[in-house]
Design an enzyme around this catalytic site. Sequence first.
Site, PDB file in Angstrom:
ATOM      1  N   ASN A   9     -14.361 -14.446  -3.368  1.00  0.00           N
ATOM      2  CA  ASN A   9     -13.558 -15.493  -4.015  1.00  0.00           C
ATOM      3  C   ASN A   9     -14.263 -16.830  -3.791  1.00  0.00           C
ATOM      4  O   ASN A   9     -14.195 -17.395  -2.705  1.00  0.00           O
ATOM      5  CB  ASN A   9     -12.156 -15.491  -3.385  1.00  0.00           C
ATOM      6  CG  ASN A   9     -11.277 -16.608  -3.924  1.00  0.00           C
ATOM      7  OD1 ASN A   9     -11.624 -17.260  -4.921  1.00  0.00           O
ATOM      8  ND2 ASN A   9     -10.138 -16.818  -3.271  1.00  0.00           N
ATOM      9  N   LYS A  11     -13.558 -19.591  -5.110  1.00  0.00           N
ATOM     10  CA  LYS A  11     -12.583 -20.693  -5.236  1.00  0.00           C
ATOM     11  C   LYS A  11     -13.120 -21.803  -6.151  1.00  0.00           C
ATOM     12  O   LYS A  11     -13.902 -21.517  -7.052  1.00  0.00           O
ATOM     13  CB  LYS A  11     -12.216 -21.209  -3.840  1.00  0.00           C
ATOM     14  CG  LYS A  11     -11.754 -20.080  -2.914  1.00  0.00           C
ATOM     15  CD  LYS A  11     -11.069 -20.551  -1.658  1.00  0.00           C
ATOM     16  CE  LYS A  11     -10.641 -19.344  -0.834  1.00  0.00           C
ATOM     17  NZ  LYS A  11      -9.870 -19.694   0.346  1.00  0.00           N
ATOM     18  N   GLU A 166      -3.369 -11.182   2.805  1.00  0.00           N
ATOM     19  CA  GLU A 166      -4.059 -12.384   3.272  1.00  0.00           C
ATOM     20  C   GLU A 166      -3.095 -13.235   4.091  1.00  0.00           C
ATOM     21  O   GLU A 166      -2.311 -14.017   3.514  1.00  0.00           O
ATOM     22  CB  GLU A 166      -4.555 -13.204   2.074  1.00  0.00           C
ATOM     23  CG  GLU A 166      -5.623 -12.512   1.272  1.00  0.00           C
ATOM     24  CD  GLU A 166      -6.616 -13.515   0.696  1.00  0.00           C
ATOM     25  OE1 GLU A 166      -7.793 -13.422   1.042  1.00  0.00           O
ATOM     26  OE2 GLU A 166      -6.199 -14.393  -0.056  1.00  0.00           O
TER      27      GLU A 166
END
Length: 260
Positions: A9, A11, A166
């Site tokens: 990821n 982001k 998460e």
Amino acid sequence: MRKTLLVANWKMNLNVSQASLLLHRLQERTRIHRSIEVVLAPTMLALQPLSLQIDRRKFRLAAQNAYYKDEGAFTGEVSFSMLRDLVHYSLVGHSERRAHFHEDLPMVRDKVQAAVRNGIVPILCVGETHQERKEGFTKRVLHDQLTTALANLTAREVAEIVIAYEPVWAIGVGDPAKPAQIQEAISYVRYQVAHLYGEKVAREVRILYGASVEPEFVAGILSLDGVDGLLVGGASLNPYKFADIIEAAHRLQVSIGDES
Ligand code: PGA
């Protein structure tokens, strides 16, 4: 054998040329492993160019987010239907979206459903905040996030999605949750899926751990019962580290004789 799933990821980091450079470096440093699936989630803008550059034997692409309506007057949004041929996966309900963009439980549910409707596998992110854990609400939070998000799916559809546990308090701090905490939460997620959709679906659904994953933690976390892969943020921006994460996952498979 279930493949190990590793998801990067990125982001809101890296412009298109930086993302392309990172992909280039990763492709140089990684080998093809049939028993590991590696998925990259760059910024939306980079999906199209990276789709032309990517070595499909090594990597697949994911979106980090999309909107649940397929089209219409929703200025600034991109729909799952627009991403159909570009990505295999999409993150849905990442804690940063829940916290900064006010994605509530019904919106996450609608996004999960929209992804499935458009042939994109949602990677549904669930997890408790520090406060929620401190107050003893971890299971309640996971329960509420899961039951709502999966509400509009059939058992068959649930079996094919990915769920990422998460813990919000461990994201981006360099120190992952303790193995016992990860084990407990992931077992609970699978138990909830079994409760809602049956044992068969619970055996099939893939469940990842994410938050502060670094190469040195990979073997320990992936050896936990029922952990099918990792969702990696910060460390996935570094080609050496992310390549090390892939290699560590591969070494573990070889050591337990699981590599095909
Ligand atoms: P981190 O991020 O690996 O930087 O903790 C994980 C995530 O937010 O998916």
